[in-house]
Design a protein around this motif. Structure first.
Motif, PDB file in Angstrom:
ATOM      1  N   ASP A  34     -15.132   7.857 -37.233  1.00  0.00           N
ATOM      2  CA  ASP A  34     -13.921   8.466 -36.767  1.00  0.00           C
ATOM      3  C   ASP A  34     -13.729   8.076 -35.264  1.00  0.00           C
ATOM      4  OD1 ASP A  34     -13.292   9.552 -39.345  1.00  0.00           O
ATOM      5  OD2 ASP A  34     -13.836  11.559 -38.824  1.00  0.00           O
ATOM      6  N   ASN A  35     -14.401   7.652 -34.529  1.00  0.00           N
ATOM      7  CA  ASN A  35     -14.527   7.191 -33.211  1.00  0.00           C
ATOM      8  C   ASN A  35     -14.110   5.831 -33.017  1.00  0.00           C
ATOM      9  OD1 ASN A  35     -15.067  10.005 -32.734  1.00  0.00           O
ATOM     10  ND2 ASN A  35     -17.448   9.743 -32.214  1.00  0.00           N
ATOM     11  N   GLU A  36     -13.561   5.439 -33.738  1.00  0.00           N
ATOM     12  CA  GLU A  36     -13.154   3.919 -33.624  1.00  0.00           C
ATOM     13  C   GLU A  36     -12.266   3.819 -32.552  1.00  0.00           C
ATOM     14  OE1 GLU A  36     -11.213   1.013 -36.521  1.00  0.00           O
ATOM     15  OE2 GLU A  36     -13.126   1.536 -37.259  1.00  0.00           O
ATOM     16  N   VAL A  37     -12.547   2.688 -31.748  1.00  0.00           N
ATOM     17  CA  VAL A  37     -11.836   2.353 -30.420  1.00  0.00           C
ATOM     18  C   VAL A  37     -10.462   1.547 -30.798  1.00  0.00           C
ATOM     19  CG1 VAL A  37     -11.913   0.962 -28.303  1.00  0.00           C
ATOM     20  CG2 VAL A  37     -13.863   1.836 -29.241  1.00  0.00           C
ATOM     21  N   ASP A  38      -9.303   2.233 -30.195  1.00  0.00           N
ATOM     22  CA  ASP A  38      -8.057   1.645 -30.293  1.00  0.00           C
ATOM     23  C   ASP A  38      -8.097   0.491 -29.599  1.00  0.00           C
ATOM     24  OD1 ASP A  38      -7.069   3.614 -31.545  1.00  0.00           O
ATOM     25  OD2 ASP A  38      -6.241   4.673 -29.822  1.00  0.00           O
ATOM     26  N   THR A  39      -7.250  -0.663 -30.407  1.00  0.00           N
ATOM     27  CA  THR A  39      -7.152  -1.907 -29.800  1.00  0.00           C
ATOM     28  C   THR A  39      -6.238  -1.972 -28.526  1.00  0.00           C
ATOM     29  OG1 THR A  39      -7.360  -2.759 -32.032  1.00  0.00           O
ATOM     30  CG2 THR A  39      -6.509  -4.213 -30.345  1.00  0.00           C
ATOM     31  N   LEU A  40      -6.972  -2.681 -27.676  1.00  0.00           N
ATOM     32  CA  LEU A  40      -6.215  -3.026 -26.391  1.00  0.00           C
ATOM     33  C   LEU A  40      -5.041  -4.114 -26.546  1.00  0.00           C
ATOM     34  CD1 LEU A  40      -9.029  -3.119 -23.446  1.00  0.00           C
ATOM     35  CD2 LEU A  40      -7.561  -1.382 -23.892  1.00  0.00           C
ATOM     36  N   PRO A  41      -4.005  -3.838 -25.546  1.00  0.00           N
ATOM     37  CA  PRO A  41      -3.114  -4.564 -25.653  1.00  0.00           C
ATOM     38  C   PRO A  41      -3.453  -6.424 -25.206  1.00  0.00           C
ATOM     39  CG  PRO A  41      -2.213  -2.975 -24.572  1.00  0.00           C
ATOM     40  CD  PRO A  41      -3.822  -2.580 -24.759  1.00  0.00           C
ATOM     41  N   SER A  42      -2.954  -7.291 -25.711  1.00  0.00           N
ATOM     42  CA  SER A  42      -3.394  -8.578 -25.765  1.00  0.00           C
ATOM     43  C   SER A  42      -3.632  -9.137 -24.205  1.00  0.00           C
ATOM     44  CB  SER A  42      -2.545  -9.725 -26.283  1.00  0.00           C
ATOM     45  OG  SER A  42      -1.293  -9.517 -25.786  1.00  0.00           O
ATOM     46  N   GLN A  43      -2.677  -8.445 -23.312  1.00  0.00           N
ATOM     47  CA  GLN A  43      -2.663  -8.764 -21.861  1.00  0.00           C
ATOM     48  C   GLN A  43      -4.224  -8.353 -21.196  1.00  0.00           C
ATOM     49  OE1 GLN A  43      -0.270  -7.504 -23.797  1.00  0.00           O
ATOM     50  NE2 GLN A  43       1.278  -7.131 -22.467  1.00  0.00           N
ATOM     51  N   GLN A  44      -4.608  -7.167 -21.631  1.00  0.00           N
ATOM     52  CA  GLN A  44      -5.628  -6.532 -21.191  1.00  0.00           C
ATOM     53  C   GLN A  44      -7.050  -7.049 -21.552  1.00  0.00           C
ATOM     54  OE1 GLN A  44      -4.694  -2.205 -21.582  1.00  0.00           O
ATOM     55  NE2 GLN A  44      -3.300  -2.197 -20.401  1.00  0.00           N
ATOM     56  N   GLN A  45      -6.919  -7.867 -22.690  1.00  0.00           N
ATOM     57  CA  GLN A  45      -8.184  -8.161 -23.377  1.00  0.00           C
ATOM     58  C   GLN A  45      -8.939  -9.191 -22.542  1.00  0.00           C
ATOM     59  OE1 GLN A  45      -9.832  -7.267 -26.186  1.00  0.00           O
ATOM     60  NE2 GLN A  45      -8.165  -6.097 -27.348  1.00  0.00           N
ATOM     61  N   LYS A  46     -10.118  -9.147 -22.102  1.00  0.00           N
ATOM     62  CA  LYS A  46     -10.904  -9.901 -21.241  1.00  0.00           C
ATOM     63  C   LYS A  46     -11.949 -10.726 -22.407  1.00  0.00           C
ATOM     64  CE  LYS A  46     -10.638  -7.210 -17.354  1.00  0.00           C
ATOM     65  NZ  LYS A  46     -11.419  -6.418 -16.203  1.00  0.00           N
ATOM     66  N   LEU A  47     -11.248 -11.858 -22.797  1.00  0.00           N
ATOM     67  CA  LEU A  47     -12.139 -12.464 -24.003  1.00  0.00           C
ATOM     68  C   LEU A  47     -12.829 -13.606 -23.268  1.00  0.00           C
ATOM     69  CD1 LEU A  47      -9.422 -12.798 -26.875  1.00  0.00           C
ATOM     70  CD2 LEU A  47     -11.149 -11.172 -26.463  1.00  0.00           C
ATOM     71  N   ARG A  48     -13.859 -14.134 -23.895  1.00  0.00           N
ATOM     72  CA  ARG A  48     -14.669 -14.975 -22.967  1.00  0.00           C
ATOM     73  C   ARG A  48     -15.080 -16.060 -24.446  1.00  0.00           C
ATOM     74  NH1 ARG A  48     -16.123 -10.462 -21.438  1.00  0.00           N
ATOM     75  NH2 ARG A  48     -18.007 -10.088 -22.776  1.00  0.00           N
ATOM     76  N   VAL A  49     -14.613 -17.444 -24.073  1.00  0.00           N
ATOM     77  CA  VAL A  49     -14.981 -18.278 -25.193  1.00  0.00           C
ATOM     78  C   VAL A  49     -16.074 -19.272 -24.720  1.00  0.00           C
ATOM     79  CG1 VAL A  49     -13.683 -20.157 -26.392  1.00  0.00           C
ATOM     80  CG2 VAL A  49     -12.502 -18.159 -25.762  1.00  0.00           C
ATOM     81  N   MET A  50     -16.892 -19.305 -25.575  1.00  0.00           N
ATOM     82  CA  MET A  50     -18.001 -20.437 -25.238  1.00  0.00           C
ATOM     83  C   MET A  50     -18.699 -21.100 -26.459  1.00  0.00           C
ATOM     84  SD  MET A  50     -20.990 -17.518 -24.873  1.00  0.00           S
ATOM     85  CE  MET A  50     -19.914 -16.185 -24.540  1.00  0.00           C
ATOM     86  N   ARG A  51     -19.291 -22.332 -26.120  1.00  0.00           N
ATOM     87  CA  ARG A  51     -19.881 -23.071 -27.213  1.00  0.00           C
ATOM     88  C   ARG A  51     -21.384 -22.624 -27.424  1.00  0.00           C
ATOM     89  NH1 ARG A  51     -23.157 -27.656 -27.087  1.00  0.00           N
ATOM     90  NH2 ARG A  51     -22.907 -27.491 -24.753  1.00  0.00           N
ATOM     91  N   ASP A  52     -22.091 -22.417 -28.495  1.00  0.00           N
ATOM     92  CA  ASP A  52     -23.353 -22.015 -28.490  1.00  0.00           C
ATOM     93  C   ASP A  52     -23.798 -22.789 -29.588  1.00  0.00           C
ATOM     94  OD1 ASP A  52     -25.310 -20.179 -28.321  1.00  0.00           O
ATOM     95  OD2 ASP A  52     -24.667 -18.953 -29.918  1.00  0.00           O
ATOM     96  N   ARG A  53     -25.344 -22.812 -29.658  1.00  0.00           N
ATOM     97  CA  ARG A  53     -26.153 -23.566 -30.461  1.00  0.00           C
ATOM     98  C   ARG A  53     -27.515 -22.847 -30.672  1.00  0.00           C
ATOM     99  NH1 ARG A  53     -26.936 -29.948 -29.040  1.00  0.00           N
ATOM    100  NH2 ARG A  53     -24.982 -30.597 -29.296  1.00  0.00           N
TER     101      ARG A  53
END
Length: 113
Positions: free
Chosen positions: A24-43
């Protein structure tokens, strides 16, 4: 898809014992402007095959899956969502960064070389 409830074999003689359910302690989703996403290539540990990883998402598992589904369809590739990461098959770092910024994730960064 319904979540399976874990059965605990626990006994207490305390009449004022309170049960807590971690699900029941699931985190609410932050608005898209506040999300700090990181995108990387991985092998790593992928037998030399390239994947694009999107990490840093804060929110529910369902919202993460929806974002992953959108990115997979826009790139036309397969992939999955697990361990709070979106995994896309192939090297789509630049396209994913552009897509996320166009979707309102303004704090998206490319990480790595």
């Amino acid at each position: 898809m319904a979540k399976k409830k874990k059965k605990l074999n626990f006994y207490s003689t305390d009449p004022e014992m309170e049960w807590f359910d971690d699900e029941d302690n699931e985190v609410d989703t932050l608005p898209s402007q506040q999300q700090k996403l990181r995108v990387m290539r991985d092998r790593k540990q992928r037998k030399g095959k390239e994947v694009t990883l999107v990490t840093g998402f804060v929110g529910t598992e369902e919202d993460l899956k929806d974002l992953g589904k959108t990115l997979k369809s826009k790139c036309g590739v397969g992939g999955s969502t697990k361990d709070n990461e979106i995994i896309l098959q192939g090297n789509w770092v630049e396209k994913v960064v552009d897509l996320l910024k166009n979707m309102g994730y303004s704090q998206t960064k490319r990480v790595g070389g």
